[in-house]
Design a protein around this motif. Sequence first.
Motif, mmCIF file in Angstrom:
data_model
loop_
_atom_site.group_PDB
_atom_site.id
_atom_site.type_symbol
_atom_site.label_atom_id
_atom_site.label_comp_id
_atom_site.label_asym_id
_atom_site.label_seq_id
_atom_site.Cartn_x
_atom_site.Cartn_y
_atom_site.Cartn_z
ATOM 1 N N ALA A 22 -28.762 22.312 8.961
ATOM 2 C CA ALA A 22 -27.697 21.315 9.107
ATOM 3 C C ALA A 22 -28.285 19.912 9.123
ATOM 4 N N ARG A 23 -29.370 19.772 9.839
ATOM 5 C CA ARG A 23 -30.020 18.464 9.941
ATOM 6 C C ARG A 23 -30.622 18.053 8.602
ATOM 7 N N PHE A 24 -31.241 19.001 7.891
ATOM 8 C CA PHE A 24 -31.785 18.701 6.570
ATOM 9 C C PHE A 24 -30.660 18.257 5.641
ATOM 10 N N TRP A 26 -27.864 16.860 6.424
ATOM 11 C CA TRP A 26 -27.437 15.523 6.845
ATOM 12 C C TRP A 26 -28.402 14.452 6.340
ATOM 13 N N TYR A 27 -29.691 14.644 6.599
ATOM 14 C CA TYR A 27 -30.682 13.659 6.147
ATOM 15 C C TYR A 27 -30.645 13.483 4.630
ATOM 16 N N ASN A 28 -30.546 14.584 3.910
ATOM 17 C CA ASN A 28 -30.635 14.547 2.461
ATOM 18 C C ASN A 28 -29.326 14.132 1.804
ATOM 19 N N SER A 29 -28.231 14.759 2.165
ATOM 20 C CA SER A 29 -26.969 14.551 1.459
ATOM 21 C C SER A 29 -26.104 13.430 2.013
ATOM 22 N N ILE A 30 -26.196 13.158 3.291
ATOM 23 C CA ILE A 30 -25.352 12.112 3.887
ATOM 24 C C ILE A 30 -26.137 10.810 4.043
ATOM 25 N N VAL A 31 -27.314 10.906 4.662
ATOM 26 C CA VAL A 31 -28.128 9.702 4.847
ATOM 27 C C VAL A 31 -28.766 9.278 3.521
ATOM 28 N N GLY A 32 -29.089 10.251 2.676
ATOM 29 C CA GLY A 32 -29.645 9.952 1.359
ATOM 30 C C GLY A 32 -31.159 9.836 1.301
ATOM 31 N N LEU A 33 -31.844 10.470 2.253
ATOM 32 C CA LEU A 33 -33.305 10.419 2.250
ATOM 33 C C LEU A 33 -33.883 11.352 1.191
ATOM 34 N N LYS A 34 -35.027 10.981 0.673
ATOM 35 C CA LYS A 34 -35.768 11.840 -0.252
ATOM 36 C C LYS A 34 -36.294 13.050 0.526
ATOM 37 N N PHE A 35 -36.612 14.114 -0.214
ATOM 38 C CA PHE A 35 -37.048 15.376 0.393
ATOM 39 C C PHE A 35 -38.186 15.167 1.387
ATOM 40 N N GLU A 36 -39.242 14.476 0.980
ATOM 41 C CA GLU A 36 -40.414 14.312 1.852
ATOM 42 C C GLU A 36 -40.072 13.569 3.141
ATOM 43 N N LEU A 56 -38.914 27.376 5.878
ATOM 44 C CA LEU A 56 -37.616 27.696 6.491
ATOM 45 C C LEU A 56 -36.455 27.249 5.604
ATOM 46 N N ILE A 57 -36.599 26.119 4.958
ATOM 47 C CA ILE A 57 -35.552 25.665 4.037
ATOM 48 C C ILE A 57 -35.415 26.660 2.892
ATOM 49 N N THR A 58 -36.539 27.118 2.372
ATOM 50 C CA THR A 58 -36.516 28.105 1.289
ATOM 51 C C THR A 58 -35.900 29.417 1.761
ATOM 52 N N GLU A 59 -36.320 29.879 2.939
ATOM 53 C CA GLU A 59 -35.816 31.140 3.482
ATOM 54 C C GLU A 59 -34.321 31.081 3.809
ATOM 55 N N ASN A 60 -33.823 29.886 4.080
ATOM 56 C CA ASN A 60 -32.418 29.712 4.457
ATOM 57 C C ASN A 60 -31.628 28.984 3.369
ATOM 58 N N ALA A 61 -32.007 29.224 2.135
ATOM 59 C CA ALA A 61 -31.356 28.566 1.003
ATOM 60 C C ALA A 61 -29.863 28.871 0.952
ATOM 61 N N GLN A 62 -29.474 30.063 1.358
ATOM 62 C CA GLN A 62 -28.053 30.428 1.357
ATOM 63 C C GLN A 62 -27.263 29.546 2.329
ATOM 64 N N SER A 65 -26.956 26.132 0.837
ATOM 65 C CA SER A 65 -25.963 26.178 -0.230
ATOM 66 C C SER A 65 -24.541 26.118 0.337
ATOM 67 N N GLU A 66 -24.324 26.785 1.457
ATOM 68 C CA GLU A 66 -23.008 26.754 2.110
ATOM 69 C C GLU A 66 -22.665 25.348 2.594
ATOM 70 N N PHE A 67 -23.647 24.638 3.145
ATOM 71 C CA PHE A 67 -23.418 23.248 3.555
ATOM 72 C C PHE A 67 -23.079 22.398 2.342
#
Length: 92
Positions: A22-24, A26-36, A56-62, A65-67
């Motif tokens: 959820a936090r990833f 938010w940072y990526n899609s709402i705040v607009g930060l780059k992956f790193e 963990l991001i890879t393991e929880n890709a599903q 995707s839901e977010f």
Amino acid sequence: MDQKTKGRNSELIRKRNYKLIARFYWYNSIVGLKFEKCIEELEKEFYLSNSRITDLITENAQSLSEFETKKPNEKELKKEIPFFNWIYKPQN
């Protein structure tokens, strides 16, 4: 006598991973930060290494995707996980 499993509680790990995703999101899609930069911020918050967070991001890709499909906004994220600070203040 019941046998208790040793090690980490799988339910707590699942909950932690959900919050991390959820936090990833938010940072990526709402705040607009780059992956790193997202990973750097998550390292500070979750006390996990860069490589572990990436795994963990890879393991929880599903879940991610839901977010991305539901596209919750900050208000919805705050309602679901109220104890996080949902205001991003970049540090120089």
